[in-house]
Structures are given as C-alpha cells and as structure tokens.
Write a protein that holds these residues in place. Structure first.
Motif, PDB file in Angstrom:
ATOM      1  N   ASN A 246       0.816  -1.226   0.000  1.00 47.10           N
ATOM      2  CA  ASN A 246       0.000   0.000   0.000  1.00 47.10           C
ATOM      3  C   ASN A 246       0.846   1.271   0.000  1.00 47.10           C
ATOM      4  OD1 ASN A 246       0.856  -0.289   2.667  1.00 47.10           O
ATOM      5  ND2 ASN A 246      -1.073   0.424   3.538  1.00 47.10           N
ATOM      6  N   ARG A 249       1.791   2.086  -3.605  1.00 49.27           N
ATOM      7  CA  ARG A 249       0.640   2.549  -4.376  1.00 49.27           C
ATOM      8  C   ARG A 249       0.212   3.940  -3.938  1.00 49.27           C
ATOM      9  NH1 ARG A 249      -3.266  -0.631  -2.910  1.00 49.27           N
ATOM     10  NH2 ARG A 249      -2.095  -2.256  -1.843  1.00 49.27           N
ATOM     11  N   ASP A 252       2.684   6.335  -5.526  1.00 53.05           N
ATOM     12  CA  ASP A 252       2.463   6.413  -6.964  1.00 53.05           C
ATOM     13  C   ASP A 252       1.320   7.360  -7.310  1.00 53.05           C
ATOM     14  OD1 ASP A 252       3.126   5.372  -9.671  1.00 53.05           O
ATOM     15  OD2 ASP A 252       1.063   4.625  -9.589  1.00 53.05           O
TER      16      ASP A 252
END
Length: 413
Positions: A246, A249, A252
């Motif tokens: 997580n 992500r 990102d």
C-alpha cells in the motif's frame, strides 16, 4: 486496592489535548494525574497541521514557543491545484499565509504527532503533573464525587478527584461509560495518510490541496526533507490502499499531472505507516456531566479533510482551562459556555468540511465541471466561500454564511 485522594484532576488520555491541559493546569498549581494506556506514542496517522487559529490558541496557552523550539515548522504558502485549473493559473492565485500576521495570526505550524505528544508529556511532568502509562481496565463513574478505577503495574488503583477530563480520543471509553451521547454523520469518503522522507526539492514552505482523477490530495511539509501526505478517495475504492504494497501505491498516486514538482513527493521514502480511515464528523451536544468533561476527539471530531483536529483540541484546552481557573467550584454548570461555544464551532466546521468534501472528493466529468464552475462563481462573489474558516477560525466569518442551503446548492450543480 490502592487509593489516592490528593489529585484534584484526573485526565484520561495523554495525547495532545490531555497533556496540553495537564501542563497548563499544573502550571496554575492544580494537582493533576494523566492516565495513558499506551507505553509509547506511535504514528497512527493523526493531525499534524495547526491552522492559523490553532497556532493562536497555543500562544494563549503559553505553549507556542515550546512547540517552535522543539522543531515546529511554519508553512507560508497554500496553492489549490487540480485537474480543473491550469497549474500556472493555480500558482497565480497562491494564498500567502504570512499576510495574516498583521491581524495577529501566525502561519500554520506542522509537527509530527508522536513528537508533539512526547513534548507535551514532558512539559506536563515538568509543571508538576503525574503521568501513568500502561494503564488498563479503566472505569470511570460520574458524579459530584467522581471515581476512577484502573490497573497500573499490576496494581488495582482508585482515584477520587474533583474532576475527570476525558481526552481519550474518538473511541472514548470515558464517554461511553458516563453515558454522553455522540452524534455521527454518514461517511462520505475515505482518507489515507503517510509520512514521507527524502522529499528534498519540494518547497518546504508550500502546502497544497486539490483533486485529480479519482483522488483528492494534500501535502504538508514538516521540514526541507519531510512531508505528511494525505489522499481522500471514494468509499467504493476502499481497497485502493490496502495490502502489503500500500505504501508504494500511495506514493504512486502523487505522480500528479496538475502539480509541478510532484515527483519530489512521489519519489520520497515512507517514514511511517499508510493508514486509512473514514471522514465522518462526530459531535456531542453536551460534552460534560457531573464530575466529567470531554475535550478533543472524545467530545467529537471534524471531517479531517480540512485538518482542524489539533486546532479544535487546543481551543478546547484553552476554554476549559480558563473556566476552571476563573471559578474553582467545578460544577457542571460552569462548563455550559464551553458546550455552547463548541456546539456552534463544530457546526460551522462541519458545514465547511462538508463543502470541501462534496466539492473535492466526488469524481468524474460532472464533478470536475462543478469545481470549475464554483471557482468561477466565487471569483465573481456569487457563491459563498467558507474556506477561510479552516484557516483563521470558524467564528471569524458571519454566521449567515454557514447555511445548510449552501450544501444543497452544491449538490444541485
């Protein structure tokens, strides 16, 4: 059972609100004991941004210089980026938060939450308060002579203070035990946060807010190389930041086309957990009872999209302290002005946060067009802008601006 009767005040919860209140009461010569269940303050992704009005509360409490000397970091600029506005246009509309100093407001102050807790714990002890950590099996009985039972270091203990202050957070055990009713709005969206290091290149004085694609993003620097990042996202995307990867992500998601230099944030290094939580508001109409007063999140919290948690807590502390020092007869009626001020304060902040949530955490073409339309209408003076309440305080704007019809107008656009 070990009994103690020499403490005038027992504060449950040694977080920011509880330890700040313990400090200022102990400085005034009141005997205070702090009870805390944790042994160490850790990063749970909590408030770390003090609004301008919150900084003013720390000044009134005599805590500002302590926070600043321990690494409190001021921000100077706010830019609202997003996929509904060209980056150059957004930057031309930068909010200079130092401009409010002539009105008596210092710019926002940021500090890592566990560091602030540790600092205020130390200040409370220095002022003469007692701090007990690792407390379990807490039981509070309200009344004219309140009772506090708990276990500490394997020993059952009992206190009979004159007053119990509940500063034990959103899931307050004390609030439940003494039967103070909590109201709750439905969850509108989810919010995730993470502390990121190695962000050198991102301006250390710049905070940002905006919406792009399916995220509402926020960034608050704590130094030249550390930034607290947040993302608000739709409840139907609840798995977006779940799982072992997580953190990657989450970072990102900060590759943002609408934000120049966002790569400095996206390429940072995680320095804490990536946690998610709901955005709902909670509140109590009467945050006190016989022998008990609630402060901070225990008394109700605001949607974190506008970051008011610390400012709310410090004002609670200041008002409760002032009432307690003005009149040492701590009957429930003494705290009625606190309840009345807090009720209206939280109502205004609730409407302010709801405006932000509807406008910025609803996604798709229609929502983007609505954001652009509201931006234009506000520039023309045709749509109320309550956002200053999140910066300089909810009491500064006229009461008529906090009208529920504003939300109806937003939803209808």
């Amino acid at each position: 059972m070990e009994k103690h009767t020499n403490r005038e005040v027992v504060i449950v919860g040694a977080g920011i609100g509880g330890s700040a209140l313990a400090t200022v009461l102990a400085r005034a010569g009141i005997a205070v004991t702090l009870l805390e269940k944790s042994l160490v303050h850790v990063d749970h992704v909590r408030g770390e941004w003090l609004a301008l009005w919150g900084v003013a509360e720390t000044q009134r409490l005599g805590l500002y210089e302590t926070l600043l000397a321990a690494g409190g970091h001021h921000l100077a600029r706010h830019i609202a980026y997003g996929d509904d506005i060209d980056p150059a246009t957004a930057e031309s509309q930068v909010l200079d938060m130092t401009a409010f100093e002539d009105a008596g407001f210092k710019p926002p102050l940021c500090m890592r939450h566990p560091d602030m807790c540790d600092l205020l714990n130390a200040e409370a002890i220095k002022a003469g308060a007692e701090l007990l950590r690792g407390v379990t099996d807490l039981q509070v009985v309200a009344g004219a002579a309140p009772e506090v039972r708990f276990r500490h270091d394997g020993v059952e203990r009992k206190f009979n203070p004159r007053l119990v202050i509940a500063a034990d957070g959103r899931n307050s055990v004390v609030r439940s035990q003494v039967g103070i009713e909590q109201h709750r709005d439905p969850t509108h969206h989810l919010m995730a946060g993470m502390l990121v290091d190695n962000t050198t290149g991102w301006p250390a004085d710049l905070q940002i807010f905006g919406t792009e694609a399916r995220v509402n993003f926020l960034a608050f620097p704590q130094s030249v190389e550390r930034v607290r990042l947040y993302i608000c996202y739709a409840t139907e995307d609840k798995r977006r930041f779940a799982g072992a990867d997580n953190q990657a992500r989450f970072l990102d998601a900060f590759h943002l086309a609408s934000v120049p230099g966002s790569e400095y944030l996206a390429n940072g290094t995680p320095s804490g957990p990536c946690n998610s939580y709901g955005n709902e508001d909670t509140w109590t109409d009467v945050p006190y009872g016989p022998g008990v007063v609630l402060i901070g999140d225990a008394a109700g919290h605001n949607d974190p999209i506008i970051g008011q948690g610390l400012s709310i807590a410090y004002r609670d502390v200041r008002i409760v302290r002032d009432l307690m020092l003005e009149n040492r007869n701590w009957t429930p009626d003494l705290f009625r002005p606190y309840a009345e001020e807090r009720r209206e304060r939280m109502r205004r902040l609730r409407l302010t946060a709801s405006t932000f949530s509807i406008l910025n955490v609803e996604f798709g073409d229609h929502a983007r067009a609505r954001r652009a339309k509201v931006r234009e209408e506000r520039l023309r003076g045709n749509f109320p802008d309550v956002s200053p309440a999140a910066f300089i305080g909810p009491e500064v704007l006229p009461a008529e601006m906090f009208d529920e019809t504003t939300l109806d107008r937003l939803r209808a656009m």
